[in-house]
Design a protein around this motif. Sequence first.
Motif, PDB file in Angstrom:
ATOM      1  N   ASP A  47     -13.549  16.126  58.040  1.00 23.84           N
ATOM      2  CA  ASP A  47     -12.930  15.007  57.347  1.00 23.84           C
ATOM      3  C   ASP A  47     -12.551  15.416  55.928  1.00 23.84           C
ATOM      4  O   ASP A  47     -13.254  16.202  55.284  1.00 23.84           O
ATOM      5  N   TYR A  48     -11.442  14.890  55.443  1.00 26.08           N
ATOM      6  CA  TYR A  48     -10.937  15.227  54.109  1.00 26.08           C
ATOM      7  C   TYR A  48     -11.978  14.942  53.027  1.00 26.08           C
ATOM      8  O   TYR A  48     -12.096  15.688  52.051  1.00 26.08           O
ATOM      9  N   TYR A  49     -12.750  13.870  53.195  1.00 24.03           N
ATOM     10  CA  TYR A  49     -13.763  13.509  52.200  1.00 24.03           C
ATOM     11  C   TYR A  49     -15.088  14.250  52.407  1.00 24.03           C
ATOM     12  O   TYR A  49     -16.017  14.092  51.608  1.00 24.03           O
ATOM     13  N   GLY A  50     -15.191  15.001  53.491  1.00 27.50           N
ATOM     14  CA  GLY A  50     -16.397  15.783  53.715  1.00 27.50           C
ATOM     15  C   GLY A  50     -17.638  14.911  53.837  1.00 27.50           C
ATOM     16  O   GLY A  50     -17.628  13.852  54.456  1.00 27.50           O
ATOM     17  N   GLU A  51     -18.694  15.383  53.235  1.00 30.33           N
ATOM     18  CA  GLU A  51     -19.989  14.690  53.312  1.00 30.33           C
ATOM     19  C   GLU A  51     -19.981  13.376  52.547  1.00 30.33           C
ATOM     20  O   GLU A  51     -20.681  12.426  52.893  1.00 30.33           O
ATOM     21  N   GLY A  52     -19.205  13.291  51.465  1.00 24.35           N
ATOM     22  CA  GLY A  52     -19.222  12.098  50.632  1.00 24.35           C
ATOM     23  C   GLY A  52     -20.458  12.059  49.750  1.00 24.35           C
ATOM     24  O   GLY A  52     -21.344  12.926  49.844  1.00 24.35           O
ATOM     25  N   PRO A  53     -20.547  11.050  48.889  1.00 22.78           N
ATOM     26  CA  PRO A  53     -21.632  11.017  47.892  1.00 22.78           C
ATOM     27  C   PRO A  53     -22.922  10.365  48.359  1.00 22.78           C
ATOM     28  O   PRO A  53     -23.868  10.261  47.581  1.00 22.78           O
ATOM     29  N   PHE A  54     -22.970   9.903  49.609  1.00 24.58           N
ATOM     30  CA  PHE A  54     -24.098   9.054  50.007  1.00 24.58           C
ATOM     31  C   PHE A  54     -25.026   9.692  51.041  1.00 24.58           C
ATOM     32  O   PHE A  54     -25.795   8.999  51.701  1.00 24.58           O
ATOM     33  N   TYR A  55     -24.987  11.000  51.195  1.00 24.74           N
ATOM     34  CA  TYR A  55     -25.831  11.654  52.193  1.00 24.74           C
ATOM     35  C   TYR A  55     -27.262  11.803  51.684  1.00 24.74           C
ATOM     36  O   TYR A  55     -27.494  12.084  50.508  1.00 24.74           O
ATOM     37  N   THR A  56     -28.223  11.627  52.575  1.00 21.15           N
ATOM     38  CA  THR A  56     -29.633  11.877  52.284  1.00 21.15           C
ATOM     39  C   THR A  56     -30.134  12.932  53.258  1.00 21.15           C
ATOM     40  O   THR A  56     -30.054  12.741  54.482  1.00 21.15           O
ATOM     41  N   HIS A 101     -24.224   5.702  57.797  1.00 21.02           N
ATOM     42  CA  HIS A 101     -23.081   4.834  57.492  1.00 21.02           C
ATOM     43  C   HIS A 101     -23.533   3.632  56.660  1.00 21.02           C
ATOM     44  O   HIS A 101     -24.734   3.360  56.507  1.00 21.02           O
ATOM     45  N   ALA A 102     -22.547   2.912  56.149  1.00  9.08           N
ATOM     46  CA  ALA A 102     -22.810   1.701  55.371  1.00  9.08           C
ATOM     47  C   ALA A 102     -23.242   0.562  56.293  1.00  9.08           C
ATOM     48  O   ALA A 102     -22.978   0.578  57.504  1.00  9.08           O
ATOM     49  N   ASN A 103     -23.872  -0.454  55.699  1.00  9.63           N
ATOM     50  CA  ASN A 103     -24.258  -1.613  56.497  1.00  9.63           C
ATOM     51  C   ASN A 103     -23.073  -2.569  56.676  1.00  9.63           C
ATOM     52  O   ASN A 103     -21.943  -2.275  56.273  1.00  9.63           O
TER      53      ASN A 103
END
Length: 313
Positions: A47-56, A101-103
């Motif tokens: 994905d263009y955004y990759g991992e994103g800022p919210f990975y744990t 993912h988000a809720n």
Amino acid sequence: MKEKKNRRQFLRNSALSLLGLSAIPTTLKASEETTDQLHNCNQTTEDYYGEGPFYTANPPTISNNQLAPTNEPGTKMIISGRVFNLDCSQIIPNTVIDVWHANDAGAYDNSGGYHLRGKMQTNQQGFYIFETVKPGHYLNGPTYRPAHIHFKITPPNFPTLTTQLYFQGDPYITNDAAASVNSGAFDATNRIISLTNNGGVLEGTWDIVVSGNGIPTGTSNLHIDKGIIYNASPNPYSESIRIYYGIFRESRVNIAIYDVAGHLVANLGEKQLSAGKYEAFWQPPANLSNGHYFVALTINSLQVHYLKIVYQK
């Protein structure tokens, strides 16, 4: 997602087999359209955004296929599929799939906990499945991001692929910097899947195609000269299920049923069948537990088709 890809996934995931048999004599052959569909094998892209800022990091293993708690607010959703190697000639068991993912309100758990975060492994037939809720939208600068699920996919002894899954009909796909990409290394076309509403639960199928070594399952064009399933109903089922399928040439045909962990639930024997259309019927034992199962169709000792079925008493 492209229409052709949708049809290919339907064919791959709409296979069942024979339990009780009654023949409808008909000579069958695969159409040119079917041949074209089944030659399709699209590599899963980053994905263009990759991992994103919210990975744990180091998420827990999902229990009982439940990513979301049973009381989680939102629309229930089930995602399932199989992991294949790059030419779709092998399924890859024991692939680690890390999802988050988000809720329903579009918010991530950034407290250091693992709410709506977890990992699982594909079973010995290459299947994965998890139950959750559909993610909500959230602002990304001046615009909303489409609903999406993050994936880290790690086949045994191969690099991790990080990507995102999107859903057809989302109004924010067109203007999203990642979901709208339709060519090149970040092409999201085959990562936008359809969802079916099944009694208020959304269900989607996404097959993953990545670098890895697995178990031979035959290339996708094996369906062309072997057979195909036309329909299975009802699904979910509570007492019995009826299957309509065709065999293209005289073959030995067998069926096995697996639970989501890959354990054999039933092996229903082998029959020699001539080319024709058939109707099959199965009534599961009374002690079968509610849940998801996979039915595997074997033709001449080669497993060629699978279907996810849902048993609800």
